[in-house]
Scaffold this active site. Sequence first.
Site, PDB file in Angstrom:
ATOM      1  N   SER A  21      24.711 -50.216  32.489  1.00 38.83           N
ATOM      2  CA  SER A  21      26.001 -50.567  31.905  1.00 38.83           C
ATOM      3  C   SER A  21      25.838 -51.606  30.792  1.00 38.83           C
ATOM      4  CB  SER A  21      26.899 -51.131  33.003  1.00 38.83           C
ATOM      5  OG  SER A  21      26.325 -52.311  33.513  1.00 38.83           O
TER       6      SER A  21
ATOM      7  N   GLU B 168      19.419 -48.603  26.780  1.00 42.75           N
ATOM      8  CA  GLU B 168      20.249 -47.387  26.794  1.00 42.75           C
ATOM      9  C   GLU B 168      21.480 -47.723  27.605  1.00 42.75           C
ATOM     10  OE1 GLU B 168      19.717 -44.749  25.242  1.00 42.75           O
ATOM     11  OE2 GLU B 168      17.556 -44.722  24.875  1.00 42.75           O
TER      12      GLU B 168
ATOM     13  N   CYS C 291      25.472 -40.935  30.733  1.00 42.11           N
ATOM     14  CA  CYS C 291      25.793 -41.753  29.565  1.00 42.11           C
ATOM     15  C   CYS C 291      26.164 -40.855  28.388  1.00 42.11           C
ATOM     16  CB  CYS C 291      24.640 -42.685  29.221  1.00 42.11           C
ATOM     17  SG  CYS C 291      23.036 -41.899  29.265  1.00 42.11           S
TER      18      CYS C 291
HETATM   19  P1  NDP Z   1      24.527 -51.260  36.404  1.00 44.38           P
HETATM   20  O1  NDP Z   1      24.376 -51.300  34.952  1.00 44.38           O
HETATM   21  O2  NDP Z   1      25.034 -52.473  37.085  1.00 44.38           O
HETATM   22  O3  NDP Z   1      23.124 -50.857  37.049  1.00 44.38           O
HETATM   23  C1  NDP Z   1      22.006 -50.414  36.280  1.00 44.38           C
HETATM   24  C2  NDP Z   1      20.784 -51.225  36.634  1.00 44.38           C
HETATM   25  O4  NDP Z   1      20.927 -52.544  36.128  1.00 44.38           O
HETATM   26  C3  NDP Z   1      20.540 -51.366  38.133  1.00 44.38           C
HETATM   27  O5  NDP Z   1      19.167 -51.326  38.377  1.00 44.38           O
HETATM   28  C4  NDP Z   1      21.147 -52.718  38.421  1.00 44.38           C
HETATM   29  O6  NDP Z   1      20.623 -53.304  39.588  1.00 44.38           O
HETATM   30  C5  NDP Z   1      20.737 -53.490  37.191  1.00 44.38           C
HETATM   31  N1  NDP Z   1      21.533 -54.671  36.922  1.00 44.38           N
HETATM   32  C6  NDP Z   1      22.842 -54.876  37.196  1.00 44.38           C
HETATM   33  N2  NDP Z   1      23.240 -56.081  36.780  1.00 44.38           N
HETATM   34  C7  NDP Z   1      22.150 -56.686  36.243  1.00 44.38           C
HETATM   35  C8  NDP Z   1      21.913 -57.964  35.658  1.00 44.38           C
HETATM   36  N3  NDP Z   1      22.879 -58.854  35.528  1.00 44.38           N
HETATM   37  N4  NDP Z   1      20.681 -58.233  35.221  1.00 44.38           N
HETATM   38  C9  NDP Z   1      19.699 -57.332  35.330  1.00 44.38           C
HETATM   39  N5  NDP Z   1      19.851 -56.112  35.884  1.00 44.38           N
HETATM   40  C10 NDP Z   1      21.076 -55.779  36.325  1.00 44.38           C
HETATM   41  O7  NDP Z   1      25.416 -50.010  36.791  1.00 44.38           O
HETATM   42  P2  NDP Z   1      26.431 -49.817  38.024  1.00 44.38           P
HETATM   43  O8  NDP Z   1      25.725 -49.198  39.153  1.00 44.38           O
HETATM   44  O9  NDP Z   1      27.227 -51.032  38.309  1.00 44.38           O
HETATM   45  O10 NDP Z   1      27.392 -48.757  37.344  1.00 44.38           O
HETATM   46  C11 NDP Z   1      28.535 -49.247  36.668  1.00 44.38           C
HETATM   47  C12 NDP Z   1      28.691 -48.624  35.317  1.00 44.38           C
HETATM   48  O11 NDP Z   1      27.491 -48.669  34.550  1.00 44.38           O
HETATM   49  C13 NDP Z   1      29.030 -47.168  35.313  1.00 44.38           C
HETATM   50  O12 NDP Z   1      30.372 -46.969  35.641  1.00 44.38           O
HETATM   51  C14 NDP Z   1      28.663 -46.797  33.910  1.00 44.38           C
HETATM   52  O13 NDP Z   1      29.684 -47.187  33.035  1.00 44.38           O
HETATM   53  C15 NDP Z   1      27.445 -47.610  33.626  1.00 44.38           C
HETATM   54  N6  NDP Z   1      26.190 -46.870  33.824  1.00 44.38           N
HETATM   55  C16 NDP Z   1      25.606 -46.291  32.737  1.00 44.38           C
HETATM   56  C17 NDP Z   1      24.473 -45.552  32.894  1.00 44.38           C
HETATM   57  C18 NDP Z   1      23.809 -44.896  31.752  1.00 44.38           C
HETATM   58  O14 NDP Z   1      23.119 -43.907  31.943  1.00 44.38           O
HETATM   59  N7  NDP Z   1      23.940 -45.426  30.540  1.00 44.38           N
HETATM   60  C19 NDP Z   1      23.868 -45.331  34.204  1.00 44.38           C
HETATM   61  C20 NDP Z   1      24.534 -46.014  35.275  1.00 44.38           C
HETATM   62  C21 NDP Z   1      25.662 -46.732  35.063  1.00 44.38           C
HETATM   63  P3  NDP Z   1      21.482 -53.312  40.946  1.00 44.38           P
HETATM   64  O15 NDP Z   1      21.760 -51.900  41.313  1.00 44.38           O
HETATM   65  O16 NDP Z   1      20.583 -53.990  41.915  1.00 44.38           O
HETATM   66  O17 NDP Z   1      22.733 -54.085  40.649  1.00 44.38           O
END
Ligand code: NDP
Length: 453
Positions: A207, A228, A262
Site C-alpha cells: 500500500s 510498487e 494493483c
Molecule cells: P500493506 O501495504 O500494509 O502490506 C504490504 C506489506 O507491507 C506487508 O508485508 C506488510 O507487513 C508491510 N508493511 C505494512 N506496514 C508497514 C510499515 N509501516 N513498514 C514496513 N512494512 C510495512 O497492505 P495491507 O495488507 O494492509 O493491504 C491494504 C491495502 O494495501 C490494500 O487495500 C491495497 O490498497 C494495498 N495493497 C496493494 C498491493 C499491491 O499489489 N500494490 C498489494 C497488497 C495491498 P504486515 O503484513 O506485517 O503488516
Amino acid sequence: TDRHATSVDPATGALLERYPLHDDAAVDAALGRARAAQLRWWDAGFEHRAEVLRAIARELRAEQEPLAQLICAEMGKTLREARAEVEKSAWVCEYYADNGADQLAREPIATEWSETYVQFPPLGVVLAVMPWNYPVWQVMRAAAPALMAGNTFVLKHASNVTGCALALGELIARVEASLMEVVVIGGRDVARVIADDRIAAVTLTGSEGAGVAVATACAQALKPSVLELGGSDPFVVLHDADIDAAADMGVRARFSNTGQSCVAAKRFIVVEQVADAFEEAFAARAAALVMGDPREEVDLGPMARVDLRDELADQVARGVAAGGRVLAGGEVPDGPGAYYAPTVVGGVAPDSPLAREETFGPAAAVLRVPDEEAAIALANASPYGLSSSVWSRDVERVKTLARRVEAGAVFVNTMTASDPRVPFGGVKRSGWGRELGAFGIREFVNVQAITVA
Ligand code: NDP
C-alpha cells in the site's frame, strides 16, 4: 502486543496457524547467513545461478498443488488462480535463467582510453517487503532477477501469508541454502532491518502507507528502493470500441483475483455515446459471476481478510452516497467468510471516493465522459499511475494518445497483465523503479564504469 503472525482462512474465518515472530537474534542470524551466502553466490557465476533458478522452477512445478492449496487457504483466491500463479512463478525463474546474463553483459564505450566499459555487479542483500495478493508470484518476480544478478534475498512477507513465506523459503533452501532468508516480523520492525549494514537495497510491493514508511526508512539509511504501490487504473472505452470485447475483458480485468490486484482495472471511463451499451453488457457479466468456496469451480472466492472486505463495503457505501447507482452486487452476503458480491457502480462522479481512492476488491466504478479528450483528462486525474487499458478500433490513434496517459503501461484492446519479459511499474503515487524484463534486473546492480589507461 501479540508477537505472532496469524493465518486465517478467509473463506470460513477458521484460524489456520499462529506463527511466533522472530526475535532480534533470529533476524540477526538470518541477515548474517544471507550476507555470507551472497559472496559465494556472486562468485559462482551466471551459469551456476541460471542452473539454480531452473532447479527452483522445477521445484515450484513439483510443489504446485500443495503451494496452490496453501495460497488458497491463506488468502482465498481460487485454486485455479493459485495454480496459475505458481506456474507463472516458475516461468519468471526460467526467463531470467535464459536472459539474465545477456541483460547484464558488459557494455563497451568508445573513449580515448585503451578500454572503457560498464559492468553490473550485484548490490548485495536485497530486503523484500511483500504483499499477500499473489503470495508466491510477488516474491518470485522480485527474487528471480535479484538472484540472477548475484544478490541474495531476505523476505519479509505479509503477516497473513506467513505459511506461504515459510514454504517458499524451504523450497528454495532445498535447492541452495540462504539464497532467500525468511524473517517473520511485523511491519513496524522493518525500518530496523533496512538500517542494518548488511542490507544493500529494498523492494516493496504494497500500500501507499507501507510505501511511505519504507521510503522514509530507506532515505534515512540512504539505500535505494523499488516501490510498487497502489493503483487506480483507468479502463477507457472510446466511441469506436468493440463493446462486447471490452465488457468481456473488463470483467476479467476487474474481478480476477477477487479484484485484489494493483493493476486491476478500477475506473471504467466510458464515452457517453457507448456508455449505456457498455454499462449494460458489463453489469450483466459481473452479475453472472459465480462467487463461492475458492476450492470449487467458481469465478471468485472471498477477499483476503474481513477488514479489507469491510473497507471495500464502506467505499461502495460512500460512493453510493456521493451519487453512484449500484448496477450489480453491492452487498455483503450473509454467512461466514470475507465475501463481497461482484459489484458495479454506475454514474460515479470524478470526485467520488470510488474514483479518488484505490478500491482493492471486487467493485467497479463506471464514469461517463463526453469525448476522448475528457477521457484522457479523467484517466490522468488520479494520484496513481500504474497501468491503463484503452479500447478503440482505431489502434493508430490510440498509440498516439498513449503518450499522454500518465501510467507505467498502456494496454490497447486488452487488459493489463504482468509478463516476465515486459517492464512493470508506475509513476506518481504508484511508486518508482521497475520490475521484470531487462529493466527489472538492472534495479539491484551497481552500474560500474571501468576505464583502463
Ligand atoms: P500493506 O501495504 O500494509 O502490506 C504490504 C506489506 O507491507 C506487508 O508485508 C506488510 O507487513 C508491510 N508493511 C505494512 N506496514 C508497514 C510499515 N509501516 N513498514 C514496513 N512494512 C510495512 O497492505 P495491507 O495488507 O494492509 O493491504 C491494504 C491495502 O494495501 C490494500 O487495500 C491495497 O490498497 C494495498 N495493497 C496493494 C498491493 C499491491 O499489489 N500494490 C498489494 C497488497 C495491498 P504486515 O503484513 O506485517 O503488516
